[in-house]
Design a protein around this motif. Structure first.
Motif, PDB file in Angstrom:
ATOM      1  N   SER A  82      -5.922   4.178   5.717  1.00 20.45           N
ATOM      2  CA  SER A  82      -7.376   3.214   6.465  1.00 20.45           C
ATOM      3  C   SER A  82      -6.725   2.935   8.282  1.00 20.45           C
ATOM      4  O   SER A  82      -7.342   2.523   8.974  1.00 20.45           O
ATOM      5  N   LEU A  83      -5.273   3.329   8.084  1.00 21.45           N
ATOM      6  CA  LEU A  83      -5.360   3.679   9.838  1.00 21.45           C
ATOM      7  C   LEU A  83      -5.919   5.073  10.526  1.00 21.45           C
ATOM      8  O   LEU A  83      -5.658   5.646  11.359  1.00 21.45           O
ATOM      9  N   ALA A  84      -6.611   5.886   9.597  1.00 19.98           N
ATOM     10  CA  ALA A  84      -6.872   7.228   9.832  1.00 19.98           C
ATOM     11  C   ALA A  84      -6.061   8.429  10.514  1.00 19.98           C
ATOM     12  O   ALA A  84      -5.863   8.892  12.449  1.00 19.98           O
ATOM     13  N   ARG A 117       0.660  -1.356  -0.060  1.00 19.08           N
ATOM     14  CA  ARG A 117       0.133  -0.300  -0.861  1.00 19.08           C
ATOM     15  C   ARG A 117       1.123   1.353  -0.356  1.00 19.08           C
ATOM     16  O   ARG A 117       2.355   1.541   0.528  1.00 19.08           O
ATOM     17  N   THR A 118       0.424   2.263  -0.459  1.00 16.69           N
ATOM     18  CA  THR A 118       1.016   3.516  -1.053  1.00 16.69           C
ATOM     19  C   THR A 118       0.469   4.254   0.661  1.00 16.69           C
ATOM     20  O   THR A 118       0.032   3.720   1.834  1.00 16.69           O
ATOM     21  N   VAL A 119       1.881   5.293   0.743  1.00 16.63           N
ATOM     22  CA  VAL A 119       1.879   5.571   2.432  1.00 16.63           C
ATOM     23  C   VAL A 119       0.130   6.753   2.282  1.00 16.63           C
ATOM     24  O   VAL A 119      -0.362   6.437   3.441  1.00 16.63           O
ATOM     25  N   LYS A 120      -0.660   7.383   1.140  1.00 18.32           N
ATOM     26  CA  LYS A 120      -1.777   7.848   1.419  1.00 18.32           C
ATOM     27  C   LYS A 120      -2.986   6.534   1.610  1.00 18.32           C
ATOM     28  O   LYS A 120      -3.603   6.843   2.974  1.00 18.32           O
ATOM     29  N   GLU A 121      -2.926   5.327   1.253  1.00 14.58           N
ATOM     30  CA  GLU A 121      -3.483   4.363   1.907  1.00 14.58           C
ATOM     31  C   GLU A 121      -3.373   3.846   2.755  1.00 14.58           C
ATOM     32  O   GLU A 121      -4.804   4.191   3.702  1.00 14.58           O
TER      33      GLU A 121
END
Lengths: 269, 219
Positions: free
Chosen positions: A230-232, A222-226
């Motif tokens: 997902s981790l809020a 996953r990318t940093v953005k994704e």
């Protein structure tokens, strides 16, 4: 510490088999001259006892049969070592009532049905005074961290020489701790986090639960953005975690991070 | 009887030093075997500058970063007719299916005994193929899976693509892979694009996971 262990070890080191060679026998905790063999002079007896005392009773547990045989062949040629047991599975040695108590147990970290921690625990319960040396193929931080908290007396890799293992055995017998150079090198890769605490104990990188979350996402591709979504968390926060983590682990690229995560069992390959 | 058959010269290539020295000790005690020397890696083996080629090379399949195809290539390049016995730590499907293609004469695992290794060396020395029971069991399972039409995407890769996958999967850059393989970066880039298409994997992290899953790279 050494001194209070000593009497106990002397008792245990009276290996019955070896004593019999000298016409001696063990009764309770003491050694007597066997009636049918009472021909040893006092000095002969003393030298016999000295031999017995300086011999380390070593047990080897390694699932890899040819590797175990190879190590046993070399250790058995050493007069200072008496191989009391060698087995593929720690369960068999712990279950066996005939196994003489070992001074040192050398156990392979990769071949304990995946659970070296349980293996060491069982060995410690069975023979509380035995010293434990861990043999590793690949050095895994996770295993290292866990075994250190259990007080393992030495860690050596199979890439090290037999002399290194022999040194680890001697150190352990003397009450010391021994890490081979390869193992120590691993602690140095992530310079900042592999700290040396006051008692000289080396500690593997400490990864926070948050960082573990981040490593899991990134290693899954996953990318940093994704990951942030997902981790809020905010993307720069994730980026910070990632940067700190990579510095700690001494890795430079995403691919190295994946290999680390898989090797440590953080994600499935 | 042992005396009648010619002596087999064995070269041990195993990165696990403490294991290798003991294995050598055992092999030396066996009639009909002559142990040349023991080294950690293929490259060290070449540096030995042996005057006579060994008959059998026992090769650690996980040495040199686990790229077994490259290791076999180095050994074959040095001694064309040498027999190779692979020593496997884990049964990796990619190695099991790929190794015979590259002319490996025997495969044993570290779970097997030294006796089994000796059997494999003797067989290889006599021009016969020998795999330990554990290896056979896995090979049979693999071939029955293949018979039922289950083919992994990695089977569709060319030799070059597989090499490129090994290099990129273990974290090298395209440029580094190119210089290792003696190819131009552009060619490696082409191979990379083609193999990513075949595997339907489009990131370097994805490639690394794929290579580890297939046993081409050690994590």
């Amino acid at each position: 510490m050494n001194e209070c262990r000593k009497p106990e070890r002397d008792q245990r080191q009276f290996d019955r088999r070896r004593l019999r060679q000298f016409g001696l026998c063990q009764r309770g905790g003491s050694v007597e001259i066997r009636e049918d063999c009472a021909f040893l002079s006092a000095s002969e007896m003393a030298s016999a006892m000295a031999t017995v005392e300086s011999t380390a009773a070593v047990m080897i547990v390694d699932e890899h049969e040819s590797a175990r045989e190879s190590i046993v062949i070399q250790l058995a040629a050493d007069t200072g070592v008496d191989i009391v047991a060698d087995a593929a599975d720690w369960r068999t040695v712990v279950a066996s009532t005939t196994t003489s108590p070992p001074d040192v147990v050398v156990i392979d970290a990769d071949s304990s049905g995946g659970d070296v921690i349980a293996a060491i625990g069982a060995i410690r319960r069975m023979w509380p005074a035995a010293r434990v040396i861990l043999l590793m193929t690949r050095v895994r931080d996770g295993v290292l961290g866990a075994v250190q908290s259990m007080g393992v007396d030495g860690v050596v890799t199979k890439y090290d020489s037999l002399e290194t293992l022999r040194r680890a055995i001697d150190h352990a017998l003397g009450g010391g701790r021994f890490y081979s150079r390869r193992v120590r090198a691993r602690f140095v890769t992530g310079r900042n986090a592999h700290s040396r605490s006051g008692d000289g104990k080396l500690s593997p990188p400490r990864i926070t639960p948050r960082e573990l979350d981040v490593i899991r996402h990134i290693a899954l591709g996953r990318t940093v953005k994704e990951t942030a979504k997902s981790l809020a968390l905010a993307a720069p926060t994730v980026d910070n975690h990632k940067t700190r983590l990579m510095a700690k682990l001494g890795v430079r690229t995403g691919v190295q991070l994946v290999r680390y995560a898989i090797g440590e069992g953080i994600i499935e390959p | 009887m042992q005396g009648e058959s010619p002596v087999i010269c064995v070269l041990l290539i195993d990165e696990q030093e403490m294991v290798r020295t003991g294995t050598a000790l055992h092999l030396r005690s066996i009639d009909g075997l002559k142990v040349h020397a023991g080294v950690r890696t293929c490259r060290e083996a070449l540096a030995l500058g042996l005057t006579a080629a060994p008959d059998v090379v026992v090769l650690d399949a996980d040495g040199d970063g686990g790229d077994v195809v490259a290791s076999i290539g180095v050994v074959r390049g040095a001694w064309r007719d040498v027999r190779i016995v692979l020593l496997l730590t884990v049964l990796r499907d990619a190695v099991l299916t790929g190794a015979p293609v590259h002319g490996v004469d025997g495969m044993v695992t570290r779970h097997d005994s030294l006796g089994t290794l000796v059997e494999a060396i003797r067989a290889a020395g006599g021009g016969r193929r020998f795999h330990s029971r554990a290896v056979w069991t896995r090979l049979v399972a693999l071939s029955s899976r293949r018979a039922s039409g289950e083919v992994t995407a990695s089977a569709s890769l060319t030799r070059r693509e597989r090499q490129v996958l090994c290099h990129l999967g273990s974290g090298r850059t395209v440029r580094e892979a190119a210089s290792e393989l003696g190819l131009s970066p552009r060619t490696v880039e082409n191979h990379k694009n083609r193999l990513m298409g075949k595997l339907d994997v489009h990131t370097s992290i994805g490639l690394a996971r794929y290579a580890i899953r297939e046993g081409l790279v050690v994590p």
